[in-house]
Design a protein around this motif. Structure first.
Motif, PDB file in Angstrom:
ATOM      1  N   LEU A  22       9.629  34.482 -12.532  1.00 20.68           N
ATOM      2  CA  LEU A  22       8.544  34.823 -13.627  1.00 20.68           C
ATOM      3  C   LEU A  22       7.662  33.823 -13.475  1.00 20.68           C
ATOM      4  O   LEU A  22       6.338  33.920 -13.723  1.00 20.68           O
ATOM      5  N   GLN A  25       4.893  34.663 -10.539  1.00 20.87           N
ATOM      6  CA  GLN A  25       4.380  35.540 -11.309  1.00 20.87           C
ATOM      7  C   GLN A  25       3.288  34.854 -12.353  1.00 20.87           C
ATOM      8  O   GLN A  25       1.964  35.293 -12.049  1.00 20.87           O
ATOM      9  N   GLY A  26       3.465  34.021 -13.118  1.00 19.72           N
ATOM     10  CA  GLY A  26       2.821  33.762 -14.142  1.00 19.72           C
ATOM     11  C   GLY A  26       1.700  32.772 -13.599  1.00 19.72           C
ATOM     12  O   GLY A  26       0.546  32.730 -14.169  1.00 19.72           O
ATOM     13  N   CYS A  36       7.140  26.913 -16.265  1.00 17.16           N
ATOM     14  CA  CYS A  36       7.815  27.854 -17.080  1.00 17.16           C
ATOM     15  C   CYS A  36       9.222  26.997 -17.102  1.00 17.16           C
ATOM     16  O   CYS A  36       9.759  26.417 -16.219  1.00 17.16           O
ATOM     17  N   PHE A  53       6.331  29.705 -21.265  1.00 20.27           N
ATOM     18  CA  PHE A  53       5.568  29.322 -20.345  1.00 20.27           C
ATOM     19  C   PHE A  53       4.277  28.380 -21.052  1.00 20.27           C
ATOM     20  O   PHE A  53       4.077  28.670 -22.156  1.00 20.27           O
ATOM     21  N   GLU A  67      -1.162  39.144 -23.537  1.00 21.28           N
ATOM     22  CA  GLU A  67      -0.270  39.490 -22.370  1.00 21.28           C
ATOM     23  C   GLU A  67       1.227  39.215 -22.831  1.00 21.28           C
ATOM     24  O   GLU A  67       2.050  39.748 -22.007  1.00 21.28           O
ATOM     25  N   LYS A  70       3.839  42.032 -22.494  1.00 15.42           N
ATOM     26  CA  LYS A  70       4.180  42.531 -20.945  1.00 15.42           C
ATOM     27  C   LYS A  70       5.148  41.415 -20.384  1.00 15.42           C
ATOM     28  O   LYS A  70       6.036  41.897 -19.754  1.00 15.42           O
ATOM     29  N   TRP A  71       5.095  40.025 -20.741  1.00 13.63           N
ATOM     30  CA  TRP A  71       5.810  39.389 -20.138  1.00 13.63           C
ATOM     31  C   TRP A  71       7.150  39.300 -20.704  1.00 13.63           C
ATOM     32  O   TRP A  71       8.034  39.100 -19.894  1.00 13.63           O
ATOM     33  N   GLN A  72       7.558  39.579 -21.723  1.00 17.71           N
ATOM     34  CA  GLN A  72       8.477  39.711 -22.631  1.00 17.71           C
ATOM     35  C   GLN A  72       9.214  40.775 -22.045  1.00 17.71           C
ATOM     36  O   GLN A  72      10.511  40.850 -21.631  1.00 17.71           O
ATOM     37  N   ARG A  74       8.677  42.098 -19.000  1.00 19.16           N
ATOM     38  CA  ARG A  74       9.324  41.485 -17.330  1.00 19.16           C
ATOM     39  C   ARG A  74      10.777  40.682 -17.433  1.00 19.16           C
ATOM     40  O   ARG A  74      11.298  40.894 -16.707  1.00 19.16           O
TER      41      ARG A  74
END
Length: 102
Positions: A22, A25-26, A36, A53, A67, A70-72, A74
């Motif tokens: 993650l 990607q972040g 992260c 993050f 966003e 969406k990250w949660q 993921r």
């Protein structure tokens, strides 16, 4: 500090794997993201897992806030692939400006 059991070591490697994925990607997708990091109590896993993050400024956090959901999702999907089910996905990932030592 107490030595981790075999189960806790397995949990730790799972969390590191998901967090590294993650984070990569972040860093690629979120403007101003620095790193992260996570906090967990292994005896209360996965309920105590909190992934953060870290961003360089409040403006970057505000820009990335839409966003967050969406990250949660993921994070939840990545953990589910590893066999870990999060009961409430919104509790386990936040955006912040604070670092791990603060």
């Amino acid at each position: 500090m107490k030595k981790l059991s075999a189960v806790q070591l397995k949990q730790q490697s799972l969390i590191f794997s998901v967090a590294d994925t993650l984070e990569a990607q972040g860093l690629a997708e979120l403007e101003g993201m620095q790193q992260c990091w996570f906090d967990v109590e292994y005896h209360n896993f996965p309920g105590s897992l909190l992934l953060r993050f870290q961003f360089e400024s409040e403006e970057a956090v505000s820009a990335a806030q839409p966003e967050l959901k969406k990250w949660q999702r993921r994070l939840s999907a990545a953990l589910l692939k590893k066999g870990v089910v999060l009961k409430y996905m919104r509790r386990h990932l936040t955006f912040t400006t604070l670092g791990p030592e603060q």
